[in-house]
Design an enzyme around this catalytic site. Sequence first.
Site, PDB file in Angstrom:
ATOM      1  N   HIS A 120       0.563  -0.996  -0.657  1.00 40.17           N
ATOM      2  CA  HIS A 120      -0.294  -0.063   0.222  1.00 40.17           C
ATOM      3  C   HIS A 120       0.533   0.744  -0.197  1.00 40.17           C
ATOM      4  O   HIS A 120       1.949   1.839   0.772  1.00 40.17           O
ATOM      5  CB  HIS A 120      -1.465   0.147   0.786  1.00 40.17           C
ATOM      6  CG  HIS A 120      -1.915   1.352   1.191  1.00 40.17           C
ATOM      7  ND1 HIS A 120      -2.826   1.428   0.188  1.00 40.17           N
ATOM      8  CD2 HIS A 120      -1.403   2.020   2.569  1.00 40.17           C
ATOM      9  CE1 HIS A 120      -2.555   2.446   0.332  1.00 40.17           C
ATOM     10  NE2 HIS A 120      -2.599   2.919   2.020  1.00 40.17           N
ATOM     11  N   ASP A 130       0.559   5.069   0.771  1.00 45.98           N
ATOM     12  CA  ASP A 130       0.427   6.747   1.128  1.00 45.98           C
ATOM     13  C   ASP A 130       1.562   7.223  -0.023  1.00 45.98           C
ATOM     14  O   ASP A 130       3.057   6.852   0.612  1.00 45.98           O
ATOM     15  CB  ASP A 130       0.679   6.170   2.154  1.00 45.98           C
ATOM     16  CG  ASP A 130      -0.784   6.340   2.999  1.00 45.98           C
ATOM     17  OD1 ASP A 130      -1.907   5.548   2.291  1.00 45.98           O
ATOM     18  OD2 ASP A 130      -0.230   4.876   3.946  1.00 45.98           O
ATOM     19  N   ASP A 149      -8.082   1.586   1.717  1.00 45.71           N
ATOM     20  CA  ASP A 149      -7.292   2.291   3.160  1.00 45.71           C
ATOM     21  C   ASP A 149      -8.093   3.487   3.000  1.00 45.71           C
ATOM     22  O   ASP A 149      -8.243   4.526   3.673  1.00 45.71           O
ATOM     23  CB  ASP A 149      -6.304   2.637   2.522  1.00 45.71           C
ATOM     24  CG  ASP A 149      -5.754   3.291   4.443  1.00 45.71           C
ATOM     25  OD1 ASP A 149      -6.161   2.804   5.484  1.00 45.71           O
ATOM     26  OD2 ASP A 149      -4.923   3.607   4.312  1.00 45.71           O
ATOM     27  N   HIS A 194      -6.313   9.636   0.677  1.00 47.68           N
ATOM     28  CA  HIS A 194      -6.774   9.767   1.562  1.00 47.68           C
ATOM     29  C   HIS A 194      -6.221  10.348   3.055  1.00 47.68           C
ATOM     30  O   HIS A 194      -6.681  10.818   3.524  1.00 47.68           O
ATOM     31  CB  HIS A 194      -7.182   8.410   2.370  1.00 47.68           C
ATOM     32  CG  HIS A 194      -6.531   7.298   1.590  1.00 47.68           C
ATOM     33  ND1 HIS A 194      -5.896   7.066   0.809  1.00 47.68           N
ATOM     34  CD2 HIS A 194      -5.684   7.101   3.103  1.00 47.68           C
ATOM     35  CE1 HIS A 194      -4.679   6.148   1.150  1.00 47.68           C
ATOM     36  NE2 HIS A 194      -4.511   5.532   2.118  1.00 47.68           N
TER      37      HIS A 194
HETATM   38 ZN    ZN Z   1      -2.791   4.811   2.634  1.00 49.41          ZN
END
Ligand code: ZN
Length: 455
Positions: free
Chosen positions: A14, A16, A126, A338
Amino acid sequence: MKADSRVHITPHMHWDREWYFTTEASRILLVNNMEEILTRLEADEAYKYYVLDGQTAVLEDYFAVVPENRPRVKALVAAGKLIIGPWYTQTDTTLVSGESILRNLMYGIRDCQPFGEPMKIGYLPDSFGMSAQLPHIYNGFGITRTLFWRGCSERHGTDKTEFIWQSSDGSEVTAQVLPLGYAIGKYLPEDEAGLRKRLDDYFEVLEKASVTKEILLPNGHDQMPLQQNIFAVMEKLRDIYPQRHFVMSRFEEVFDHIDAHRDRLATLKGEFIDGKYMRVHRTIGSTRMDIKIAHARIENKIVNSLEPLASLAWTLGFEYHHGLLEKMWKEILKNHAHDSIGCCCSDKVHREITSRFELAEDMADNLTVFYMRKIVDNMPQSEEDKLVMFNLMPWPREEVINTTLRLRASQFQLRDDKGQVVPYFIRAVREIDPGLIDRQIVHYGNYEPFREFDI
Ligand SMILES: [Zn+2]
């Protein structure tokens, strides 16, 4: 223990881009992780898949500094091993507009095309809750499957992790929820005690909630490198849990099984923002209002002013500046990730978010002025000054408009294109410094004063 589930181990990370760390901090990890991923996928026939977090911004960040690896990525995407897209960024779905969600998918899918097919799954592992209208948007891109974690519980109408999700227009997607998140299979231990400690409870929760008994064990986590010893772990898993079948798999294989059992699935409607089992971070709605306000203003400017104006200009024969619009969209879509629009980041990251918004807004304002000038300059010539109104709604409008004129006169008349007088009244008038308009004439001293009229 009872029986017979198939456990799909899907390697992924994942990503970010920014959070409590900057994009430049994550880019350094990305360069390292990508080399490991590419090398392993190229060298190991058995290591079948790697899911690149459903977003192409990761690739953009990578190619900006390692452009020479484009052919390697292309070959692995073509071979079906490296799985990319369909998003541009891992968008929030409740703070940004529908148009932004749609553009995020559009640019993401386009970015995949030079490499191969995008993953046809609305993959948001997420994001902090799911907007009710997502199935509608997904269907518009031919996407009929979605995979997410946050916001779902049995209070929506089923205690199962697989269901049909319908939006208010009737669009449907097959949904698979990750009830324990996207990281339950990160860094799996290789020893029996460690594996049992981690997975005994997880398997029970996953199997109880599954209609199909096709269980997902995503093998990866935030910014984590791939697990090199995964096959040794899988061998151990087969020893410990002989009643379960362990395969390295991609998400599509799980959906193939779910879609084969559609008649057994419940149909749910509405949004998913229930925090019963996982955080949905509803407080992000009121964090950093300066950024939220800038976001809303710029989104509105691009969608409701600039793009209708650009379309109008295009129908008149002027160029539609796709490249400029894509650049400004991508600046704000990076901010729609997000954590970014959630404004749960460090102050340094919030400054970067603000600067992307400033860049996009500057581009939008300047392109708006450019298009207005182009259109006005190309209107039929006239001896008189032109006052041009742009109606950016897709229907005719008749209404009172407030505007401000600067004229070198004390009186004036407004006439429409047929010569008919247009009524107006003056709300305020100010004499202004002529140097603001024409510095030359100030020298001659003898001139009609310039006035600014609010009409
Ligand atoms: Zn995330």
